[in-house]
Design an enzyme around this catalytic site. Structure first.
Site, short mmCIF file in Angstrom:
data_model
loop_
_atom_site.label_atom_id
_atom_site.label_comp_id
_atom_site.label_asym_id
_atom_site.label_seq_id
_atom_site.Cartn_x
_atom_site.Cartn_y
_atom_site.Cartn_z
N SER A 117 37.23 -2.10 -4.91
CA SER A 117 36.22 -1.32 -4.22
C SER A 117 34.96 -1.16 -5.07
CB SER A 117 36.83 0.03 -3.83
OG SER A 117 36.05 0.71 -2.89
N MET A 118 34.56 0.05 -5.43
CA MET A 118 33.38 0.23 -6.26
C MET A 118 33.50 -0.52 -7.58
SD MET A 118 31.68 3.78 -7.74
CE MET A 118 32.84 3.94 -9.12
#
Length: 327
Positions: free
Chosen positions: A122-123
């Protein structure tokens, strides 16, 4: 009980025991405002793999996956600044992707990593993508878990996003800084409610580093509240594609069928991610889709293990065996 093992340029490793009878070390890397914490698995001279977690998570997100990956690698999973057990940024500082990228470089320098692989969720995958574009000579393989390496913002929205991030920070600085105190059971309920696809076991794993006990009555979340604010350094699709083109590493993208693209993206953003994905495929990078949700790597790591393991063996372990990696 933790035992100090070694010091390297101020870096501390502390041994911890696990139920898997596999040694895991706690990592402490000094940075100008405090320390970056993390966990290390694998042999001292294994091929280094840096693991970057997603927004509001911590390095515990890799607890179930890493033991299933090739044993020849040395996995360094960090708590990003403001997350887990790592120090919060100083007052007045923003959390942005370039700042996280600089932190990755700090960790790499402290550990004397000249070339390494990155697994990002994700991030963490977006941070990994930007790092690989800015320092392409340092990254030999890149695994993006339920992410595309970049998260573009529509040009027409850039000013709005930038202003929102600044306003959030300025308002935060005017308010009393008091975190809510939870019992452990209430903290579990809160995280499950915020992440309905996450298993209860996964929640317990993340809370190991996600809570700090403040008294006998309860706990507060360890992460900095400022990580919730809008990123004040958004990038456009054009900028994302330019950076993507500069990545020299082999790339594996693992997308979950019920993951990021379905949960988080507005229709306009799906257009951007389709373009990013197509450009990756045009450069002969590998893209796979697996059943599961955004945290499938934590909830059911066996679903993705074969893809990640085969990729590391093919692109890293079987390549450049004479190259020296130091950790």
């Amino acid at each position: 009980m933790r035992v100090l093992l070694q010091t390297l340029r101020g870096v501390r490793y502390c041994a911890t025991s696990t139920t898997m009878a596999k040694e895991v070390s706690e990592l402490c890397v000094p940075v100008p405002w405090g320390e970056i914490r993390g966990k290390v698995w694998g042999p001292d001279h294994g091929r280094p793999v840096l693991c970057l977690h997603g927004w509001a998570d911590n390095c515990g997100t890799f607890n179930t996956l890493i033991p299933l990956l090739p044993k020849e690698c040395r996995y360094v999973a960090v708590d990003l600044a403001g997350h887990g057990l790592s120090s919060h940024r100083p007052p007045g500082d923003f959390y942005s992707f370039p700042a996280y990228v600089a932190d990755v470089r700090r960790v790499a320098d402290a550990l004397q990593l000249r070339k390494f692989s990155i697994i990002g969720h994700s991030m963490g995958a977006d941070i990994a993508g930007m790092f690989s574009a800015l320092y392409p000579e340092m990254v030999d393989a890149l695994v993006l878990l339920d992410a595309y390496g970049f998260l573009p913002t529509d040009l027409k929205e850039l000013c709005k996003v930038l202003r929102q991030g600044m306003d959030e920070m300025l308002q935060f600085e005017k308010t009393e800084k008091k975190k809510r105190v939870y019992t452990y059971e209430k903290a579990v309920e809160r995280l499950l409610a915020a992440n309905p696809t996450m298993s209860e076991q996964s929640v317990h794993i993340l809370l190991e580093r996600g809570l700090v006990q403040v008294d006998e009555a309860g706990f507060v979340l360890s992460r900095d509240l400022r990580v919730n604010f809008k990123n004040i350094v958004p990038i456009s699709l054009e900028q994302s594609l330019e950076m993507q083109s500069r990545i020299q590493a082999s790339v594996l993208v693992v997308l979950a069928e019920e993951g990021f693209n379905r949960i988080f993206f507005e229709p306009a953003q799906r257009k951007f991610t389709s373009t990013l994905l197509q450009c990756l495929q045009d450069r002969n990078h590998m893209v796979v889709k697996v059943p599961g949700d955004h945290h499938v790597h934590l909830n059911k790591p066996e679903v993705i293990t074969s893809f990640v393991s085969d990729f590391l063996r093919t692109k890293v372990l079987s390549q450049s065996n004479n190259t020296q990696h130091k950790l």
